[in-house]
Motif scaffolding. Structure first.
Motif, PDB file in Angstrom:
ATOM      1  N   ASN A  28       8.903   5.757  -2.947  1.00  0.00           N
ATOM      2  CA  ASN A  28       7.944   5.727  -4.053  1.00  0.00           C
ATOM      3  C   ASN A  28       6.681   6.528  -3.745  1.00  0.00           C
ATOM      4  N   ALA A  29       6.770   7.451  -2.781  1.00  0.00           N
ATOM      5  CA  ALA A  29       5.569   8.151  -2.332  1.00  0.00           C
ATOM      6  C   ALA A  29       5.780   9.669  -2.330  1.00  0.00           C
ATOM      7  N   GLN A  30       6.085  10.224  -3.504  1.00  0.00           N
ATOM      8  CA  GLN A  30       6.317  11.663  -3.624  1.00  0.00           C
ATOM      9  C   GLN A  30       5.113  12.478  -3.155  1.00  0.00           C
ATOM     10  N   GLU A  31       3.921  12.047  -3.528  1.00  0.00           N
ATOM     11  CA  GLU A  31       2.711  12.778  -3.142  1.00  0.00           C
ATOM     12  C   GLU A  31       2.554  12.780  -1.615  1.00  0.00           C
ATOM     13  N   PHE A  32       2.849  11.636  -0.995  1.00  0.00           N
ATOM     14  CA  PHE A  32       2.771  11.543   0.464  1.00  0.00           C
ATOM     15  C   PHE A  32       3.777  12.483   1.119  1.00  0.00           C
ATOM     16  N   LEU A  33       4.989  12.542   0.575  1.00  0.00           N
ATOM     17  CA  LEU A  33       6.024  13.444   1.091  1.00  0.00           C
ATOM     18  C   LEU A  33       5.522  14.888   1.056  1.00  0.00           C
ATOM     19  N   VAL A  43       0.859  -1.192   0.000  1.00  0.00           N
ATOM     20  CA  VAL A  43       0.000   0.000   0.000  1.00  0.00           C
ATOM     21  C   VAL A  43       0.890   1.236   0.000  1.00  0.00           C
ATOM     22  N   ILE A  44       0.616   2.144  -0.908  1.00  0.00           N
ATOM     23  CA  ILE A  44       1.357   3.398  -0.952  1.00  0.00           C
ATOM     24  C   ILE A  44       0.789   4.295   0.146  1.00  0.00           C
ATOM     25  N   PRO A  45       1.644   4.794   1.032  1.00  0.00           N
ATOM     26  CA  PRO A  45       1.137   5.603   2.140  1.00  0.00           C
ATOM     27  C   PRO A  45       0.439   6.873   1.649  1.00  0.00           C
TER      28      PRO A  45
END
Length: 171
Positions: free
Chosen positions: A106-111, A49-51
């Protein structure tokens, strides 16, 4: 350790390789919890799951709700370590200690969302993040410990360390 969740679902956790833990949840066929999770339409990449920050939290203006989310994430994925500090060669001491918060690579949007949430609760000064395009492993958000609100650090030992270090830095 195996825990009953109030259903026939089961949670198990085990310690592996130093500081790492493996948590597994086994859902029964007609699990109410699993049905609710499926309704979330989670983004999955390579079986993981992508955070993300839930929409209700990202859009909230309630500082307590935002801090509760950040506190939970920081308890799981943060550290206060020498590797996050800045060493002053002239003085021969660490002149700055930073809290490091791990964000999957792999979670640029989450960052970006995480940085936005920090900004919404007033934490901007002393915050930096790694450039995801320059790293092949986890990204890090680092925060000068003097700028971390006391209520954001969840565990007792971190509170003691943070309080002592902030006092040291202010002197």
């Amino acid at each position: 350790m195996i825990t009953q969740l109030g259903t026939n679902d089961r949670l198990s956790a085990r310690h592996i390789e130093g500081y790492h833990f493996q948590i597994q949840i086994r859902f029964e066929k007609k699990s109410v919890i699993f049905e609710e999770i499926k309704n979330l339409d989670l983004a999955v990449q390579k079986g993981k799951v992508i955070p993300f920050i839930p929409k209700a939290i990202a859009e909230s203006n309630d500082k307590n709700i935002m801090i509760a989310f950040l506190k939970g994430y920081c308890d799981l994925k943060s550290r206060i370590a020498i590797s996050d500090g800045i060493y002053d060669k002239q003085k021969g001491i660490y002149s700055l200690l930073r809290m490091g918060i791990s964000i999957p690579h792999n979670a640029q949007e989450f960052l970006d969302e995480f940085l936005g949430l920090l900004k919404k609760i007033g934490i901007e000064k002393g915050v930096s993040a790694t450039d995801p395009s320059r790293r092949s492993r986890e990204n890090l958000i680092r925060i000068d410990v003097r700028n971390v609100p006391y209520e954001l650090i969840g565990t007792h030992w971190r509170r003691i360390l943070l309080n002592d270090f902030v006092s040291y830095m202010q002197k």
